[in-house]
Scaffold this motif. Structure first.
Motif, PDB file in Angstrom:
ATOM      1  N   ALA A  72       0.850  -1.194   0.000  1.00  0.00           N
ATOM      2  CA  ALA A  72       0.000   0.000   0.000  1.00  0.00           C
ATOM      3  C   ALA A  72       0.884   1.242   0.000  1.00  0.00           C
ATOM      4  O   ALA A  72       1.879   1.306   0.717  1.00  0.00           O
ATOM      5  CB  ALA A  72      -0.912   0.003   1.233  1.00  0.00           C
ATOM      6  N   ASP A  73       0.529   2.218  -0.825  1.00  0.00           N
ATOM      7  CA  ASP A  73       1.286   3.469  -0.820  1.00  0.00           C
ATOM      8  C   ASP A  73       0.891   4.289   0.407  1.00  0.00           C
ATOM      9  O   ASP A  73       0.099   3.848   1.254  1.00  0.00           O
ATOM     10  CB  ASP A  73       1.071   4.248  -2.122  1.00  0.00           C
ATOM     11  N   GLU A  74       1.423   5.499   0.517  1.00  0.00           N
ATOM     12  CA  GLU A  74       1.164   6.316   1.701  1.00  0.00           C
ATOM     13  C   GLU A  74      -0.324   6.630   1.864  1.00  0.00           C
ATOM     14  O   GLU A  74      -0.882   6.531   2.961  1.00  0.00           O
ATOM     15  CB  GLU A  74       1.966   7.622   1.632  1.00  0.00           C
ATOM     16  N   ALA A  75      -0.984   6.987   0.774  1.00  0.00           N
ATOM     17  CA  ALA A  75      -2.414   7.310   0.845  1.00  0.00           C
ATOM     18  C   ALA A  75      -3.225   6.084   1.257  1.00  0.00           C
ATOM     19  O   ALA A  75      -4.132   6.182   2.090  1.00  0.00           O
ATOM     20  CB  ALA A  75      -2.909   7.857  -0.492  1.00  0.00           C
ATOM     21  N   GLY A  76      -2.902   4.931   0.688  1.00  0.00           N
ATOM     22  CA  GLY A  76      -3.604   3.702   1.043  1.00  0.00           C
ATOM     23  C   GLY A  76      -3.356   3.307   2.490  1.00  0.00           C
ATOM     24  O   GLY A  76      -4.280   2.883   3.191  1.00  0.00           O
ATOM     25  N   SER A  77      -2.123   3.450   2.945  1.00  0.00           N
ATOM     26  CA  SER A  77      -1.794   3.142   4.335  1.00  0.00           C
ATOM     27  C   SER A  77      -2.550   4.063   5.285  1.00  0.00           C
ATOM     28  O   SER A  77      -3.097   3.617   6.302  1.00  0.00           O
ATOM     29  CB  SER A  77      -0.282   3.284   4.571  1.00  0.00           C
ATOM     30  N   ASN A  78      -2.588   5.338   4.941  1.00  0.00           N
ATOM     31  CA  ASN A  78      -3.323   6.288   5.782  1.00  0.00           C
ATOM     32  C   ASN A  78      -4.809   5.975   5.802  1.00  0.00           C
ATOM     33  O   ASN A  78      -5.473   6.129   6.828  1.00  0.00           O
ATOM     34  CB  ASN A  78      -3.082   7.724   5.304  1.00  0.00           C
TER      35      ASN A  78
END
Length: 180
Positions: A72-78
């Motif tokens: 997951a990228d940063e947006a997905g992780s957030n």
């Protein structure tokens, strides 16, 4: 209100937010993969028990999920951290479903389920798909299921639209008309 409709209501703003982020970053496939993986994890009995467990801290739950999903990228992780923090991971399947509906609409695609009394060969399925695409003004993803109980004909379902052209449906309508 049923549990499913309640979760659908809860899921709506999260699905919309995920769709907007995916749209802004042109990452529709990545978000489909992330939400699909999250949905599968939450539908699994062990995963469902994990996200519902009151003693697990939201931050620990989010990190465990991110470790399981990987990539997951940063947006997905957030996004996953936010869902965990707000105890909304239980709505992951509905979020994924609503996200895909938004994506399909944006990309001019519609999913149609066809129940037929008899199996369709490839040529008949292609003709049905082409006819539906013309009528609905979208590209059609067609899923065909055989249902001998229909006697003959086909029942089509595209979202809320249902077209019942089955012999069983005609007989049911006739029986209803005669009983009044």
């Amino acid at each position: 209100m049923s549990q499913s409709s309640n979760l659908s209501t809860v899921a709506r703003p999260y699905a919309q937010a995920a769709f907007e982020v995916a749209s802004e970053s042109s990452q529709f496939d990545a978000w489909s993969k992330l939400l699909g993986g999250l949905s599968a994890l939450v539908r699994d009995p062990a995963g469902a028990a994990l996200v519902r467990h009151p003693a697990i801290a939201p931050a620990d739950l989010a990190e465990a999920i991110l470790e399981a999903l990987k990539g997951a990228d940063e947006a997905g992780s957030n996004f996953i951290r936010l869902l965990a923090e707000r105890r909304r991971l239980v709505a992951a399947a509905q979020i994924a479903e609503q996200y895909e509906a938004l994506r399909d609409e944006a990309e001019g695609r519609i999913n149609v389920e066809a129940r037929t009394a008899h199996a369709l060969d490839d040529k008949a399925a292609a003709a049905l798909r082409d006819s539906l695409a013309k009528r609905l003004g979208r590209s059609v993803e067609l899923k065909v299921q055989e249902d001998e109980g229909l006697i003959g004909g086909v029942v089509l379902r595209a979202g809320d639209l249902v077209i019942d052209g089955s012999v069983k449906g005609q007989l049911d309508r006739l029986a209803t008309a005669m009983s009044h």
